[in-house]
Design a protein around this motif. Structure first.
Motif, PDB file in Angstrom:
ATOM      1  N   ILE A   1     -21.678  30.199  10.830  1.00 23.40           N
ATOM      2  CA  ILE A   1     -22.388  30.330   9.544  1.00 23.40           C
ATOM      3  C   ILE A   1     -22.015  31.660   8.902  1.00 23.40           C
ATOM      4  CG2 ILE A   1     -24.624  30.385   8.392  1.00 23.40           C
ATOM      5  CD1 ILE A   1     -25.778  28.886  10.755  1.00 23.40           C
ATOM      6  N   ASP A   2     -21.464  31.569   7.731  1.00 20.98           N
ATOM      7  CA  ASP A   2     -21.137  32.781   6.956  1.00 20.98           C
ATOM      8  C   ASP A   2     -22.258  33.000   5.950  1.00 20.98           C
ATOM      9  OD1 ASP A   2     -19.840  34.942   5.868  1.00 20.98           O
ATOM     10  OD2 ASP A   2     -18.682  33.699   4.459  1.00 20.98           O
ATOM     11  N   ILE A   3     -22.951  34.124   6.079  1.00 18.39           N
ATOM     12  CA  ILE A   3     -24.121  34.386   5.241  1.00 18.39           C
ATOM     13  C   ILE A   3     -23.831  35.554   4.287  1.00 18.39           C
ATOM     14  CG2 ILE A   3     -26.580  34.931   5.205  1.00 18.39           C
ATOM     15  CD1 ILE A   3     -26.647  33.977   8.139  1.00 18.39           C
ATOM     16  N   LEU A   4     -23.989  35.283   3.019  1.00 25.32           N
ATOM     17  CA  LEU A   4     -23.843  36.320   1.986  1.00 25.32           C
ATOM     18  C   LEU A   4     -25.160  36.454   1.228  1.00 25.32           C
ATOM     19  CD1 LEU A   4     -20.323  35.411   0.528  1.00 25.32           C
ATOM     20  CD2 LEU A   4     -20.862  37.160   2.212  1.00 25.32           C
ATOM     21  N   THR A   5     -25.559  37.701   0.989  1.00 24.10           N
ATOM     22  CA  THR A   5     -26.813  37.966   0.274  1.00 24.10           C
ATOM     23  C   THR A   5     -26.530  38.852  -0.931  1.00 24.10           C
ATOM     24  OG1 THR A   5     -28.089  37.826   2.316  1.00 24.10           O
ATOM     25  CG2 THR A   5     -29.123  38.952   0.468  1.00 24.10           C
ATOM     26  N   PHE A   6     -27.160  38.523  -2.048  1.00 26.05           N
ATOM     27  CA  PHE A   6     -27.024  39.370  -3.251  1.00 26.05           C
ATOM     28  C   PHE A   6     -28.253  39.188  -4.138  1.00 26.05           C
ATOM     29  CE2 PHE A   6     -24.902  35.358  -3.908  1.00 26.05           C
ATOM     30  CZ  PHE A   6     -25.349  34.927  -5.134  1.00 26.05           C
ATOM     31  N   TYR A   7     -28.342  40.034  -5.152  1.00 23.91           N
ATOM     32  CA  TYR A   7     -29.488  40.040  -6.078  1.00 23.91           C
ATOM     33  C   TYR A   7     -29.050  39.476  -7.418  1.00 23.91           C
ATOM     34  CZ  TYR A   7     -31.352  43.329  -2.678  1.00 23.91           C
ATOM     35  OH  TYR A   7     -31.789  43.925  -1.530  1.00 23.91           O
TER      36      TYR A   7
END
Length: 376
Positions: free
Chosen positions: A109-115
């Motif tokens: 699982i490749d998890i990317l977080t941003f606003y």
């Protein structure tokens, strides 16, 4: 004065406003940064819990089937506000950060977080064992703490601004009151100052009048005995320190008593006035002329030798004998006797005057209307 008060107010209020806004700016940025960190931390926990729950629900993360998505979405909704399946990644990757989950089961699982605006968006890319993308899950979480903090900060800023406005208003009102009070005070001070100036001028006039009364002979308007001795003694002391010389001429009107007895005191006063005025016209500004009493006068001649003083006395004598005093039905002619002395070998002004007085009486004895000194 008004300009001064205005400048002082600006000097006080402008830094106050600047400091207040700087403080609010720093507080806002510091608070928002802290709230963002809290939201980020909470989001990381939600991701960990989400993965952990997937594992406990026996969902094989290495080979997720399409049928598993319903269950995954249901679990996702327990941790995030919104969960959507997506194959194509059309979202902006600006400010993306990879969440590092320390779990072997999450390697696929490749998890990317941003606003984005007021949301935290997590992008879960599920891959199979061959690293082929199976599907993409996009979650959206409202920045609750951030929004609440922003609201609180706005309230706080509003309160501070209201306080600042009230402070400015009170300061402005107080300044106006000070200006009005200052104007009234300046008006009173100016009025009082004018009164004092007027009083000072009147006092100066009175002092001059008193000085004249104390130092001037009321009849002849020349120096009286006291003033003559005072001024002459001062000059004598100054000249004594520099080996200077001063000469004294003593004058006495001849037969003055007979004028009073024959024509009365009114004519006698007239003779004294004309006599003094005639002599005064011949004297220089630094030469001191005074009436010592009755028909007796004296002249002090600074920096004048005995010989020079004798010549001056002779010129005065000749001028006096040419004076004509007109009275009803007749004309009067006046003469005077003169005694001259200087400061050589003397220790005081009284000694000089006594010597001149002796010369005067010698002139009287030898026929009057003449000048006598030790040179003649």
């Amino acid at each position: 004065m008004k300009k001064l008060l205005f400048n002082k107010s600006l000097t006080f209020f402008i830094p106050l406003i600047a400091i207040t806004f700087l403080f609010l700016y720093i507080s806002y940025n510091y608070s928002m940064d802290n709230y963002t960190k809290l939201e980020t931390k909470q989001n990381s926990k939600n991701i960990e819990n989400f993965i952990y729950t997937l594992k406990n629900n026996h969902i094989n993360l290495l080979s997720i089937e399409e049928s598993d998505f319903v269950n995954i979405k249901k679990i996702c909704s327990n941790f995030f506000d919104e969960c959507n399946k997506n194959i194509k990644n059309n979202l902006s990757t600006q400010n993306k950060q990879t969440i590092d989950i320390k779990d072997d089961s999450c390697k696929n699982i490749d998890i990317l977080t941003f606003y984005k605006k007021s949301y935290i968006i997590n992008e879960f890319n599920f891959s199979n064992s061959k690293n082929e993308l199976l599907f993409q899950l996009i979650t959206k979480t409202n920045l609750a703490l951030f929004s609440e903090g922003k609201k609180n900060i706005k309230i706080y800023i509003s309160i501070v601004l209201i306080f600042l406005i009230l402070t400015l208003f009170i300061g402005y009102t107080y300044q106006k009151q000070i200006i009005v009070a200052n104007d009234n005070l300046e008006e009173k001070v100016e009025k009082r100052t004018n009164q004092i100036r007027h009083t000072m001028k009147e006092l100066e006039k009175v002092n001059l009048q008193l000085y004249d009364l104390a130092h001037t002979d009321y009849l002849t308007q020349i120096k009286n005995r006291r003033s003559f001795f005072l001024h002459t003694d001062n000059i004598f002391k100054k000249l004594s320190r520099t080996d200077g010389i001063i000469s004294i001429i003593m004058i006495d009107i001849d037969n003055f008593k007979s004028f009073n007895d024959t024509y009365g005191h009114e004519i006698g006063d007239k003779i004294l006035k004309i006599f003094a005025s005639s002599i005064k016209e011949l004297l220089l500004q630094d030469e001191i002329f005074g009436r010592l009493g009755g028909e007796e006068f004296a002249i002090a001649l600074p920096n004048t030798t005995l010989e020079e003083a004798q010549k001056i006395a002779e010129n005065i004598r000749k001028r006096i004998e040419r004076v004509v005093i007109n009275i009803p039905h007749t004309k009067l002619f006046v003469t005077a006797s003169f005694g001259v002395s200087d400061s050589i070998n003397t220790k005081s002004i009284d000694e000089i005057i006594n010597n001149a007085d002796k010369m005067l009486y010698d002139a009287k004895r030898k026929g009057k209307n003449r000048v006598r000194s030790r040179l003649s």
